[in-house]
Design a protein around this motif. Sequence first.
Motif, PDB file in Angstrom:
ATOM      1  N   ARG A  77      46.940  87.671  70.701  1.00 26.52           N
ATOM      2  CA  ARG A  77      45.594  87.651  70.113  1.00 26.52           C
ATOM      3  C   ARG A  77      44.771  86.476  70.640  1.00 26.52           C
ATOM      4  O   ARG A  77      43.582  86.622  70.926  1.00 26.52           O
ATOM      5  CB  ARG A  77      45.679  87.587  68.585  1.00 26.52           C
ATOM      6  N   ARG A  78      45.396  85.309  70.780  1.00 23.50           N
ATOM      7  CA  ARG A  78      44.665  84.155  71.316  1.00 23.50           C
ATOM      8  C   ARG A  78      44.270  84.386  72.775  1.00 23.50           C
ATOM      9  O   ARG A  78      43.171  84.008  73.190  1.00 23.50           O
ATOM     10  CB  ARG A  78      45.493  82.884  71.162  1.00 23.50           C
ATOM     11  N   LYS A  80      43.653  87.337  74.178  1.00 21.68           N
ATOM     12  CA  LYS A  80      42.539  88.285  74.167  1.00 21.68           C
ATOM     13  C   LYS A  80      41.244  87.585  73.758  1.00 21.68           C
ATOM     14  O   LYS A  80      40.180  87.870  74.317  1.00 21.68           O
ATOM     15  CB  LYS A  80      42.826  89.452  73.214  1.00 21.68           C
ATOM     16  N   LEU A  81      41.307  86.663  72.809  1.00 24.74           N
ATOM     17  CA  LEU A  81      40.125  85.918  72.391  1.00 24.74           C
ATOM     18  C   LEU A  81      39.583  85.084  73.550  1.00 24.74           C
ATOM     19  O   LEU A  81      38.366  85.043  73.776  1.00 24.74           O
ATOM     20  CB  LEU A  81      40.441  85.019  71.191  1.00 24.74           C
ATOM     21  N   LYS A  82      40.476  84.436  74.301  1.00 21.50           N
ATOM     22  CA  LYS A  82      40.034  83.645  75.456  1.00 21.50           C
ATOM     23  C   LYS A  82      39.343  84.529  76.481  1.00 21.50           C
ATOM     24  O   LYS A  82      38.346  84.121  77.096  1.00 21.50           O
ATOM     25  CB  LYS A  82      41.219  82.918  76.096  1.00 21.50           C
ATOM     26  N   HIS A  84      37.654  87.278  75.803  1.00 17.76           N
ATOM     27  CA  HIS A  84      36.340  87.589  75.228  1.00 17.76           C
ATOM     28  C   HIS A  84      35.391  86.397  75.361  1.00 17.76           C
ATOM     29  O   HIS A  84      34.199  86.580  75.657  1.00 17.76           O
ATOM     30  CB  HIS A  84      36.462  88.009  73.761  1.00 17.76           C
ATOM     31  N   LEU A 120      31.546  87.433  68.150  1.00 20.68           N
ATOM     32  CA  LEU A 120      32.639  86.614  68.673  1.00 20.68           C
ATOM     33  C   LEU A 120      33.163  85.642  67.619  1.00 20.68           C
ATOM     34  O   LEU A 120      34.370  85.395  67.532  1.00 20.68           O
ATOM     35  CB  LEU A 120      32.174  85.862  69.909  1.00 20.68           C
ATOM     36  N   LYS A 123      35.388  87.607  65.401  1.00 24.02           N
ATOM     37  CA  LYS A 123      36.650  87.872  66.097  1.00 24.02           C
ATOM     38  C   LYS A 123      37.528  86.626  66.106  1.00 24.02           C
ATOM     39  O   LYS A 123      38.738  86.707  65.911  1.00 24.02           O
ATOM     40  CB  LYS A 123      36.382  88.355  67.518  1.00 24.02           C
ATOM     41  N   THR A 124      36.919  85.464  66.297  1.00 24.55           N
ATOM     42  CA  THR A 124      37.664  84.206  66.271  1.00 24.55           C
ATOM     43  C   THR A 124      38.261  83.979  64.892  1.00 24.55           C
ATOM     44  O   THR A 124      39.429  83.593  64.765  1.00 24.55           O
ATOM     45  CB  THR A 124      36.745  83.030  66.658  1.00 24.55           C
ATOM     46  N   THR A 127      41.208  86.214  64.486  1.00 22.60           N
ATOM     47  CA  THR A 127      42.328  85.827  65.349  1.00 22.60           C
ATOM     48  C   THR A 127      43.170  84.737  64.699  1.00 22.60           C
ATOM     49  O   THR A 127      44.386  84.728  64.838  1.00 22.60           O
ATOM     50  CB  THR A 127      41.803  85.346  66.718  1.00 22.60           C
TER      51      THR A 127
END
Length: 162
Positions: A77-78, A80-82, A84, A120, A123-124, A127
């Motif tokens: 998940r981290r 994928k966040l990076k 994004h 975003l 989403k963060t 996450t």
Amino acid sequence: MPISETQISRSYNQEDIQQILHLAIARQVHEAEFTHEQLVEIATELDISPESLQLAEQEWQSKQGELRHRQDFNTYRRHKLKQHLGKYAIANTFLIVLNFLSAGTLSWSLYILLLWGLGLGLKTWNTYQFQGEEYEKAFQQWHRQKKFKQSVSTLFNRLLSA
């Protein structure tokens, strides 16, 4: 006449014993790890049956496996966040430059920047939430997908080797 501490009988419940033993084992600095034989010996001294010890060890291994899966999921998940965040930075930089070059000022690009940034931010937030129903649903879905991919990969490898 004062009563000495040795004359008072002490009694502990199971949770107290677990905590005391946990602290005592943690203080054993000279032996950082215990062998399986030492574990069996400790269990025998505590009058724990071999069957109970084996079941407890299996449950512990299962929990450790679950913990590793959850750590893998959190890392995923981290990551994928990076990705994004990178897309957000690149796309919005391009849009701001385009807006500034075409209009000489920042106008419409700020709306995109703020709306996308809001998404975003949410989403963060999600996450870094490691509890709750949404987290469990996401974890279960990821776990099912991972198992499915492994099954397909195993099947494909068997077909190729046959």
